[in-house]
Design an enzyme around this catalytic site. Sequence first.
Site, mmCIF file in Angstrom:
data_model
loop_
_atom_site.group_PDB
_atom_site.id
_atom_site.type_symbol
_atom_site.label_atom_id
_atom_site.label_comp_id
_atom_site.label_asym_id
_atom_site.label_seq_id
_atom_site.Cartn_x
_atom_site.Cartn_y
_atom_site.Cartn_z
ATOM 1 N N THR A 122 45.020 34.799 6.148
ATOM 2 C CA THR A 122 45.130 36.167 5.605
ATOM 3 C C THR A 122 46.135 36.946 6.444
ATOM 4 O O THR A 122 45.950 37.097 7.656
ATOM 5 C CB THR A 122 43.748 36.855 5.654
ATOM 6 O OG1 THR A 122 42.845 36.056 4.889
ATOM 7 C CG2 THR A 122 43.806 38.250 5.079
ATOM 8 N N ARG A 154 34.090 31.634 1.066
ATOM 9 C CA ARG A 154 33.012 32.344 1.771
ATOM 10 C C ARG A 154 32.319 31.372 2.711
ATOM 11 O O ARG A 154 32.110 30.208 2.348
ATOM 12 C CB ARG A 154 31.947 32.837 0.780
ATOM 13 C CG ARG A 154 32.420 33.851 -0.199
ATOM 14 C CD ARG A 154 31.484 33.869 -1.398
ATOM 15 N NE ARG A 154 31.479 32.608 -2.114
ATOM 16 C CZ ARG A 154 30.581 32.242 -3.028
ATOM 17 N NH1 ARG A 154 29.586 33.045 -3.321
ATOM 18 N NH2 ARG A 154 30.653 31.082 -3.643
ATOM 19 N N GLU A 155 31.948 31.835 3.883
ATOM 20 C CA GLU A 155 31.166 30.986 4.770
ATOM 21 C C GLU A 155 29.855 30.648 4.058
ATOM 22 O O GLU A 155 29.289 31.483 3.342
ATOM 23 C CB GLU A 155 30.898 31.702 6.092
ATOM 24 C CG GLU A 155 32.186 31.938 6.837
ATOM 25 C CD GLU A 155 31.992 32.412 8.262
ATOM 26 O OE1 GLU A 155 30.893 32.251 8.819
ATOM 27 O OE2 GLU A 155 32.972 32.938 8.813
ATOM 28 N N ASN A 212 39.454 41.492 -0.752
ATOM 29 C CA ASN A 212 38.512 41.835 0.316
ATOM 30 C C ASN A 212 38.239 43.341 0.369
ATOM 31 O O ASN A 212 37.119 43.766 0.651
ATOM 32 C CB ASN A 212 39.015 41.324 1.669
ATOM 33 C CG ASN A 212 38.653 39.852 1.868
ATOM 34 O OD1 ASN A 212 37.995 39.258 1.027
ATOM 35 N ND2 ASN A 212 39.083 39.274 2.971
ATOM 36 N N LEU A 254 26.229 43.908 -4.556
ATOM 37 C CA LEU A 254 25.617 45.241 -4.667
ATOM 38 C C LEU A 254 24.312 45.274 -3.885
ATOM 39 O O LEU A 254 23.443 46.065 -4.194
ATOM 40 C CB LEU A 254 25.328 45.575 -6.129
ATOM 41 C CG LEU A 254 26.418 46.286 -6.921
ATOM 42 C CD1 LEU A 254 25.861 46.763 -8.255
ATOM 43 C CD2 LEU A 254 27.012 47.475 -6.166
ATOM 44 N N GLY A 261 29.763 42.432 7.805
ATOM 45 C CA GLY A 261 30.340 42.069 9.096
ATOM 46 C C GLY A 261 31.084 40.767 8.927
ATOM 47 O O GLY A 261 31.530 40.436 7.824
ATOM 48 N N CYS A 264 35.937 38.397 8.538
ATOM 49 C CA CYS A 264 36.947 38.725 7.519
ATOM 50 C C CYS A 264 36.924 40.178 7.067
ATOM 51 O O CYS A 264 37.857 40.932 7.351
ATOM 52 C CB CYS A 264 36.786 37.806 6.319
ATOM 53 S SG CYS A 264 37.191 36.109 6.717
ATOM 54 N N LYS A 267 37.784 43.196 9.645
ATOM 55 C CA LYS A 267 39.151 43.182 10.202
ATOM 56 C C LYS A 267 40.191 43.252 9.083
ATOM 57 O O LYS A 267 41.259 43.835 9.251
ATOM 58 C CB LYS A 267 39.369 41.970 11.104
ATOM 59 C CG LYS A 267 39.447 40.645 10.364
ATOM 60 C CD LYS A 267 40.546 39.745 10.902
ATOM 61 C CE LYS A 267 40.526 38.383 10.239
ATOM 62 N NZ LYS A 267 41.531 38.062 9.299
ATOM 63 N N LYS A 327 25.477 36.849 8.339
ATOM 64 C CA LYS A 327 24.815 36.631 7.054
ATOM 65 C C LYS A 327 24.054 35.308 7.162
ATOM 66 O O LYS A 327 24.310 34.518 8.084
ATOM 67 C CB LYS A 327 25.830 36.599 5.903
ATOM 68 C CG LYS A 327 26.773 35.406 5.920
ATOM 69 C CD LYS A 327 27.635 35.421 4.664
ATOM 70 C CE LYS A 327 28.425 34.147 4.512
ATOM 71 N NZ LYS A 327 29.267 34.136 3.339
HETATM 72 C C1 UDX Z 1 34.395 37.106 2.714
HETATM 73 C C2 UDX Z 1 34.853 37.030 1.240
HETATM 74 O O1 UDX Z 1 33.710 36.969 0.379
HETATM 75 C C3 UDX Z 1 35.729 35.818 1.024
HETATM 76 O O2 UDX Z 1 36.197 35.757 -0.311
HETATM 77 C C4 UDX Z 1 36.905 35.912 1.983
HETATM 78 O O3 UDX Z 1 37.748 34.805 1.843
HETATM 79 C C5 UDX Z 1 36.411 36.003 3.419
HETATM 80 O O4 UDX Z 1 35.527 37.122 3.549
HETATM 81 P P1 UDX Z 1 32.504 35.903 4.170
HETATM 82 O O5 UDX Z 1 33.014 36.663 5.351
HETATM 83 O O6 UDX Z 1 32.142 34.472 4.317
HETATM 84 O O7 UDX Z 1 33.563 35.976 2.963
HETATM 85 O O8 UDX Z 1 31.159 36.646 3.729
HETATM 86 P P2 UDX Z 1 30.592 37.364 2.431
HETATM 87 O O9 UDX Z 1 29.644 36.485 1.746
HETATM 88 O O10 UDX Z 1 31.676 37.969 1.644
HETATM 89 O O11 UDX Z 1 29.741 38.536 3.124
HETATM 90 C C6 UDX Z 1 30.379 39.497 3.985
HETATM 91 C C7 UDX Z 1 29.391 40.484 4.542
HETATM 92 O O12 UDX Z 1 28.945 41.357 3.527
HETATM 93 C C8 UDX Z 1 28.126 39.854 5.161
HETATM 94 O O13 UDX Z 1 27.835 40.526 6.379
HETATM 95 C C9 UDX Z 1 27.053 40.115 4.122
HETATM 96 O O14 UDX Z 1 25.776 40.229 4.690
HETATM 97 C C10 UDX Z 1 27.527 41.446 3.554
HETATM 98 N N1 UDX Z 1 27.063 41.705 2.173
HETATM 99 C C11 UDX Z 1 27.471 40.870 1.155
HETATM 100 C C12 UDX Z 1 26.261 42.787 1.905
HETATM 101 O O15 UDX Z 1 25.903 43.551 2.808
HETATM 102 N N2 UDX Z 1 25.879 43.027 0.610
HETATM 103 C C13 UDX Z 1 26.245 42.224 -0.423
HETATM 104 O O16 UDX Z 1 25.853 42.515 -1.568
HETATM 105 C C14 UDX Z 1 27.070 41.114 -0.141
#
Ligand code: UDX
Length: 433
Positions: A122, A154-155, A212, A254, A261, A264, A267, A327
């Site tokens: 990214t 996504r992780e 993002n 939602l 956090g 990705c 930042k 997460k």
């Molecule tokens: C994210 C993007 O989803 C992905 O497409 C990109 O390439 C990298 O960043 P990731 O960091 O793995 O992926 O986590 P993601 O599942 O997106 O969750 C990010 C954060 O949002 C987590 O802390 C999660 O707990 C929080 N979250 C997610 C919420 O608080 N509410 C939600 O409804 C969804």
Amino acid sequence: MRLVVLGMGYLGAAHAACMASIGHEVLGVETDPARLAKLKTGQLPFYEPGLTDLLNKTLDSGHLVITNSYSEAAAWGDIFFIAVGTPQKRSDPSADLSFVDAVIDELVPQLRHDALIVGKSTVPVGTAARLSERAAALSDKVTVEIAWNPEFLREGYAIKDTLQPDRIVLGCVENGSAEQTAREIYEPILNTETPFIVTDTSTAELVKAAANAFLATKISFINAMAEVCLAAGADVLAIAKAIGYDPRIGHRFLRPGIGFGGGCLPKDIRAFMASAGELGAAEALTFLREVDAINMRRRNRMVSTASDSCGGSLLGKRVAVLGAAFKPDSDDVRDSPALNVAGQMQLQGASVAVYDPRAMANARLLFPTLFYADSVDQACKDADIVMVLTEWSEFVNLDPVVVGRLVRARTVIDGRFCLDKRRWTDAGWEYRI
Ligand code: UDX
């Protein structure tokens, strides 16, 4: 096709193993000695469901080989994927591109044939164009084409998101070889009617930033609604459910709670704002500052709720924090809201016991002064307050009656809106969000 993946971190390891699994010959390059040693013996330096198996399968089949040698990679490969990190700079909110630049500086002078370099990391808009100039200055005998193919994985879903992505985006120069090459590399994926969007490199870079930013905005939106609901005595979960049935809104992303956090979203939205500022378009993204502020406020509010539940002060109180990863199904603690809250409470005088099913080792490294319990039971023993800050199924399915026997006071704070409120209140708990 001979693919080289430069950087075998989260993104690179997933991409390399997945590409090898669909029949390509892949050489993964990792220069960190500890990571290299682990990867070569089929171990991942992080947790990702299914990926260790795939790594071992592809290493055993010989489709994937791992090295630390750029010269070997330069001589062997046809296509070079950049998968190194672009963390937030320590000095300001923009992205640190030194690892990406280092790949070009190291690789290009060693190339002995024309090459296609495809960025997956990214990066701020304009990076591919800048790297093209950098590469041209370093290569007098060969032609280097640079394209950008942002990654959306996504992780916790790395394999699925790589092999069955929602879409593939490719940014490339007109009349270059990148589009045809990408069609060949991703053929098995494109054959399943995965949308393939080909654009210029700046647009491809911006697609990732926009995706993002949108996801972060969606989470902060529902968290802003949670603040209003708390003031109004209304139910934010019911609001999320009701508005999500509108297909223009949708239910995903939602879920309210202590916010986003990880390595990705936080930042990336900051780097996006910094990049817009450099382009003279700062005003367009001022709303992201509010998205960031709402998100960070969630963490502070969690601490205030805990303090409030303990009679106005956390001094001398015992707090059980369930969750350290940013997460569930991840051992990643980068910018983890759970650990941030745990750390803040300790600084306010609480004794904090943290437990997480996977992320303990990483959490210890990042916050060495917290106490890490061996189990939920140990964390909750004599606690004045229990806080669920990562929605692992182990925590969601806890029996409130059993936990109730361990604690000093039955107060639970559901930082992820993941517990069954009725079950906990029926078991005599004060339930707070
Ligand atoms: C994210 C993007 O989803 C992905 O497409 C990109 O390439 C990298 O960043 P990731 O960091 O793995 O992926 O986590 P993601 O599942 O997106 O969750 C990010 C954060 O949002 C987590 O802390 C999660 O707990 C929080 N979250 C997610 C919420 O608080 N509410 C939600 O409804 C969804």
